[in-house]
Design a protein around this motif. Structure first.
Motif, short mmCIF file in Angstrom:
data_model
loop_
_atom_site.label_atom_id
_atom_site.label_comp_id
_atom_site.label_asym_id
_atom_site.label_seq_id
_atom_site.Cartn_x
_atom_site.Cartn_y
_atom_site.Cartn_z
N VAL A 268 0.86 -1.19 0.00
CA VAL A 268 0.00 0.00 0.00
C VAL A 268 0.89 1.23 0.00
CG1 VAL A 268 -1.73 1.32 1.28
CG2 VAL A 268 -1.87 -1.18 1.20
N CYS A 269 0.58 2.18 -0.87
CA CYS A 269 1.36 3.41 -0.94
C CYS A 269 1.16 4.23 0.34
CB CYS A 269 0.94 4.24 -2.15
SG CYS A 269 1.43 3.51 -3.72
N ARG B 53 -7.79 7.66 5.53
CA ARG B 53 -8.78 6.70 5.06
C ARG B 53 -8.15 5.42 4.50
NH1 ARG B 53 -14.01 6.81 0.91
NH2 ARG B 53 -15.11 5.20 2.09
N PRO B 54 -7.19 5.51 3.57
CA PRO B 54 -6.60 4.25 3.08
C PRO B 54 -5.90 3.46 4.18
CG PRO B 54 -5.37 6.15 2.27
CD PRO B 54 -6.63 6.67 2.87
N VAL B 55 -5.35 4.14 5.17
CA VAL B 55 -4.70 3.42 6.26
C VAL B 55 -5.71 2.53 6.98
CG1 VAL B 55 -3.51 3.67 8.48
CG2 VAL B 55 -2.93 5.18 6.58
N VAL B 56 -6.88 3.09 7.28
CA VAL B 56 -7.91 2.32 7.98
C VAL B 56 -8.48 1.23 7.07
CG1 VAL B 56 -10.19 2.46 9.07
CG2 VAL B 56 -8.47 4.20 9.57
N GLY C 285 -5.29 5.21 -2.44
CA GLY C 285 -6.42 6.06 -2.81
C GLY C 285 -6.59 6.15 -4.31
N ASN C 286 -7.81 6.42 -4.77
CA ASN C 286 -8.02 6.46 -6.22
C ASN C 286 -7.37 7.67 -6.89
OD1 ASN C 286 -9.80 8.49 -5.54
ND2 ASN C 286 -11.60 7.54 -6.45
N ASP C 287 -6.92 8.62 -6.09
CA ASP C 287 -6.18 9.75 -6.66
C ASP C 287 -4.79 9.31 -7.12
OD1 ASP C 287 -5.60 9.29 -3.92
OD2 ASP C 287 -4.63 11.25 -3.75
N VAL D 115 -4.04 -7.92 -7.96
CA VAL D 115 -5.29 -7.24 -7.61
C VAL D 115 -4.98 -5.81 -7.20
CG1 VAL D 115 -7.30 -7.22 -6.08
CG2 VAL D 115 -6.30 -9.42 -6.79
N TRP D 116 -5.72 -4.88 -7.77
CA TRP D 116 -5.58 -3.46 -7.42
C TRP D 116 -6.84 -2.98 -6.71
CZ3 TRP D 116 -1.42 -0.21 -8.21
CH2 TRP D 116 -0.34 -0.75 -8.92
N LEU D 117 -6.67 -2.39 -5.55
CA LEU D 117 -7.79 -1.85 -4.78
C LEU D 117 -7.58 -0.35 -4.58
CD1 LEU D 117 -8.26 -4.49 -1.92
CD2 LEU D 117 -9.35 -4.44 -4.15
N HIS D 118 -8.64 0.42 -4.79
CA HIS D 118 -8.57 1.87 -4.61
C HIS D 118 -9.76 2.36 -3.78
CE1 HIS D 118 -6.00 1.36 -8.22
NE2 HIS D 118 -5.33 2.36 -7.68
N ASN D 119 -9.46 3.10 -2.74
CA ASN D 119 -10.53 3.70 -1.95
C ASN D 119 -10.91 5.06 -2.52
OD1 ASN D 119 -7.82 4.34 -0.37
ND2 ASN D 119 -9.22 6.04 0.01
N GLU D 120 -12.17 5.42 -2.35
CA GLU D 120 -12.66 6.73 -2.78
C GLU D 120 -12.19 7.82 -1.81
OE1 GLU D 120 -14.03 8.90 -4.53
OE2 GLU D 120 -14.84 7.87 -6.29
#
Length: 457
Positions: free
Chosen positions: A29-30, A44-47, A231-233, A258-263
């Motif tokens: 995770v970045c 948010r991405p941390v959580v 994050g999706n940014d 697999v790529w996951l992106h949070n809003e």
């Protein structure tokens, strides 16, 4: 074994998660660029990925999951902060790295298995850049090294779903005379004497942002690993560029399966912005007396792929729920296993909102042991977070003693002005006040303002 399904950004479908090696499930995770406090959106991405980490550990075993999250500690923003403040870069990055760890810990986030710092992997970045040049995917020009997007044009843009031509037409890209294509991106750039720099075949310089994650993930997870998140940014250009340079440097691998992106996050329905006055850091909220567990609960109340709106009302509702759940689970041992409905929700693309709905049912049914184990799967009601409701009790005990002393003086002097003033302040801060022959009873309401009360002690 529990079946986990995740929405893969690359394929735009929800897929059954099948790890490359179930004995070593790998996730990257970045992480943050460490030049300032983490704002609420950074958290948010941390959580989100902390919950996924917990779920993977639950399904595959804690010893069979490797989670990597990096720190970018060489960056132009850091250089600018050092120039503004006059402080050494190393002091700034060390301080802000610890701030980040402390603030994320306050939100109940477990520390990843590896937290590499970019400056520790410069030789690996140089080696990867040399490999890209040798394979015809990069070129040196005027002290810079750039990735040649045309060398991978057929594949570039698959993650974000855009062609190179569309990107050129719609993107704001750095115009430089040494670029062969406007979309070519920097792998290495020269450093002036006042900036951080390392010796390289192209002169003294420093890495571009994108190469950092590629080099660190390869060293720690290999040429192919299971999950890459953020994050999706970051989807474009950062993740798109990571894929290009990693797959070209190591064509035998797939990089991330697999790529996951949070809003993104909003505040009271608006984009968080300093100009709107709704920009704040995690530390700002913690210093206002909002417990980290409350912040975490608000995050998890919205699915990670939907925009999340932080509001004072949601924070108050989260505090009410958590106070009730903590009261229900005092002295309770967690159940041996999570309720199937909770695990099913989490396994369905991290449906944390659905899991919380099931936890409300457990609480209503008086199933405290099942509630506790479910909450802890989401990183709630854990020992690490501490029982912040105990703090309520300590503050209220001190205030009860103070109000009792003021009341006794008032009964002697027949002057009740100070007693009435304090009572009004307590009520305004969200505390009910009951006075009787047996003494004074204070009770925290659902929207108690602990910071104000603490100042009244």
């Amino acid at each position: 074994m529990t079946t986990i399904k995740l929405h893969n950004t690359r394929t735009r479908t929800k897929e059954e998660f099948v790890p490359i090696d179930p004995r070593n499930v790998r996730m990257y995770v970045c992480g943050p660029t460490v030049y300032d406090r983490a704002h609420l959106g950074n958290a948010r991405p941390v959580v989100v990925f902390d919950v996924l980490y917990r779920l993977l550990r639950h399904v595959y075993g804690a010893d069979h999951v490797t989670y990597v999250r990096n720190f970018t500690d060489v960056d132009d923003k850091i250089n600018a902060r050092a120039a503004e403040s006059g402080r050494p870069i190393g002091d700034i990055t060390a301080e802000t790295t610890q701030w980040f760890l402390d603030d994320m810990g306050a939100l109940g986030a477990l520390e990843p298995d590896h937290m590499p710092r970019a400056t520790e992997y410069i030789p690996q970045m140089v080696a990867m850049i040399e490999s890209l040049i040798a394979k015809g995917h990069a070129y040196a020009a005027e002290g810079h090294v750039l990735f040649a997007v045309d060398s991978w044009k057929e594949h570039y843009g698959k993650l974000s779903g855009r062609s190179v031509d569309d990107m050129i037409a719609g993107a704001r890209v750095e115009v430089a005379p040494y670029k062969k294509n406007p979309m070519d991106f920097v792998l290495w750039k020269p450093s002036t004497p006042d900036l951080p720099g390392w010796d390289s075949p192209w002169g003294r310089g420093r890495p571009g942002w994108h190469i950092e994650c590629s080099a660190m993930s390869f060293e720690l997870l290999g040429e192919s690993f299971d999950i890459h998140g953020g994050g999706n940014d970051l989807m474009f250009p950062h993740h798109e560029n990571e894929i290009a340079q990693s797959c070209c440097a190591h064509p035998e691998g797939r990089f991330a399966n697999v790529w996951l992106h949070n809003e993104m996050l909003q505040v009271e329905g608006k984009k968080m912005s300093k100009s709107l006055g709704n920009f704040f850091t995690v530390r700002d909220l913690l210093d206002q007396g909002i417990p980290g567990e409350v912040i975490r609960f608000v995050f998890l109340s919205t699915h990670y792929r939907k925009p999340m709106d932080w509001t004072a009302e949601k924070a108050a509702e989260a505090a009410r729920t958590l106070r009730k759940w903590r009261a229900l689970t005092v002295g309770v041992e967690p159940a041996a296993s999570a309720a199937p409905a909770v695990l099913e929700a989490l396994s369905d693309d991290l449906n944390t909102a659905g899991a919380i709905t099931e936890m409300h049912r457990l609480a209503s049914g008086g199933k405290s042991a099942e509630l506790l184990v479910a909450a802890q799967m989401l990183g709630l009601l854990t020992n690490e977070l501490g029982d912040w409701t105990e703090r309520d009790g300590i503050i209220l005990d001190a205030l009860t003693q103070k109000l009792t002393e003021v009341r006794e003086r008032a009964l002697e002097t027949k002057d009740f002005a100070e007693l009435d003033r304090l009572k009004a302040l307590f009520v305004e801060a969200g505390v009910s006040v009951q006075m009787g022959k047996d003494g004074i009873t204070l009770a925290a309401g659902p929207e108690v303002d602990l910071k104000t009360l603490e100042a009244l002690k």
